[in-house]
Design a protein around this motif. Structure first.
Motif, short mmCIF file in Angstrom:
data_model
loop_
_atom_site.label_atom_id
_atom_site.label_comp_id
_atom_site.label_asym_id
_atom_site.label_seq_id
_atom_site.Cartn_x
_atom_site.Cartn_y
_atom_site.Cartn_z
N LEU A 1 11.12 25.02 55.67
CA LEU A 1 12.17 26.18 55.03
C LEU A 1 12.10 26.12 53.59
O LEU A 1 11.94 27.45 53.06
CB LEU A 1 13.38 26.14 55.73
N VAL A 2 12.44 24.91 52.98
CA VAL A 2 12.30 24.97 51.62
C VAL A 2 11.03 25.39 50.92
O VAL A 2 10.82 26.16 49.96
CB VAL A 2 12.63 23.50 51.22
N ARG A 3 9.93 25.05 51.58
CA ARG A 3 8.42 25.49 51.06
C ARG A 3 8.40 26.81 51.08
O ARG A 3 8.14 27.66 50.13
CB ARG A 3 7.38 24.81 51.76
N VAL A 4 8.86 27.57 52.41
CA VAL A 4 8.65 29.04 52.66
C VAL A 4 9.58 29.70 51.39
O VAL A 4 9.06 30.60 50.76
CB VAL A 4 9.43 29.44 53.81
N LEU A 5 10.77 29.33 51.34
CA LEU A 5 11.82 29.65 50.09
C LEU A 5 10.97 29.88 48.63
O LEU A 5 11.32 30.87 48.10
CB LEU A 5 13.04 29.44 50.33
N ASN A 6 10.18 28.69 48.38
CA ASN A 6 9.83 28.61 47.15
C ASN A 6 8.31 29.27 46.93
O ASN A 6 8.23 29.47 45.78
CB ASN A 6 9.43 27.20 47.00
N TYR A 7 7.64 29.66 48.02
CA TYR A 7 6.65 30.60 47.92
C TYR A 7 6.59 31.99 48.46
O TYR A 7 5.63 32.46 48.93
CB TYR A 7 5.46 29.59 48.64
N ARG A 8 7.66 32.39 48.63
CA ARG A 8 7.86 33.89 49.17
C ARG A 8 7.10 34.89 48.64
O ARG A 8 6.89 35.90 49.21
CB ARG A 8 9.45 34.26 49.39
N HIS A 9 6.67 34.79 47.24
CA HIS A 9 5.91 35.51 46.61
C HIS A 9 4.58 35.77 47.18
O HIS A 9 4.03 36.85 46.96
CB HIS A 9 5.94 35.21 45.18
N LEU A 10 4.02 34.89 48.01
CA LEU A 10 2.59 34.77 48.49
C LEU A 10 2.54 35.97 49.70
O LEU A 10 3.58 36.24 50.18
CB LEU A 10 2.46 33.42 48.89
N PRO A 11 1.44 36.45 49.91
CA PRO A 11 1.17 37.21 51.15
C PRO A 11 1.58 36.47 52.28
O PRO A 11 1.54 35.21 52.31
CB PRO A 11 -0.35 37.57 51.00
N LEU A 12 1.81 37.07 53.24
CA LEU A 12 2.15 36.29 54.56
C LEU A 12 1.24 35.41 55.35
O LEU A 12 1.53 34.14 55.63
CB LEU A 12 2.38 37.70 55.77
#
Length: 141
Positions: A98-109
């Motif tokens: 979850l932390v990784r996802v929140l830190n990289y939310r600018h990336l394409p899906l």
């Protein structure tokens, strides 16, 4: 405009993970939420709620759905809801993921999925002294 994020989990696991991530990272994006399921919930009702939430969270970049356990009711609901949408479902959510996802939310899906998988996998470590000693010995060979 980032990828929307929804956690569909048993009980309040998703809420707890989001609260913990918020305490670590600060404010969470508005297009990030969780849905709790209990044994008494009707899966069809939850599925309709999840579909509505997913449509709200998708600002055009898609939605990443994180769920706790593959084959469970939350994961099955998530998979059904994601079909036909620009969405991906990952089972086995943990805090590092979850932390990784929140830190990289600018990336394409598609790239965010890879970050989530690597964050979840890389965040699982054996932390006892015996394993640390063995790792140190093997690195000195």
């Amino acid at each position: 405009m980032g990828v929307g994020l929804i956690l569909i989990t048993h009980q309040n696991l998703g809420d707890t993970l989001l609260q913990t991530a918020q305490s670590m990272l600060g404010d969470l994006p508005e297009d990030c939420e969780s849905m709790a399921m209990s044994q008494s919930d009707d899966p069809d009702d939850i599925q309709a709620q999840a579909r509505a939430r997913m449509e709200t969270l998708d600002s055009g970049a898609g939605v990443l759905v994180l769920t706790d356990m593959f084959g469970s009711t939350p994961a099955n609901v998530a998979s059904r809801v994601a079909r036909g949408h620009n969405a991906r479902v990952i089972a086995g959510v943990n805090l590092p993921m979850l932390v990784r996802v929140l830190n990289y939310r600018h990336l394409p899906l598609s790239e965010l999925v890879n970050k989530a998988l690597s964050g979840g996998h890389d965040g699982i470590l054996l932390c006892d002294q015996e394993s640390s000693d063995a790792a140190a010995r093997s690195s000195h060979r």
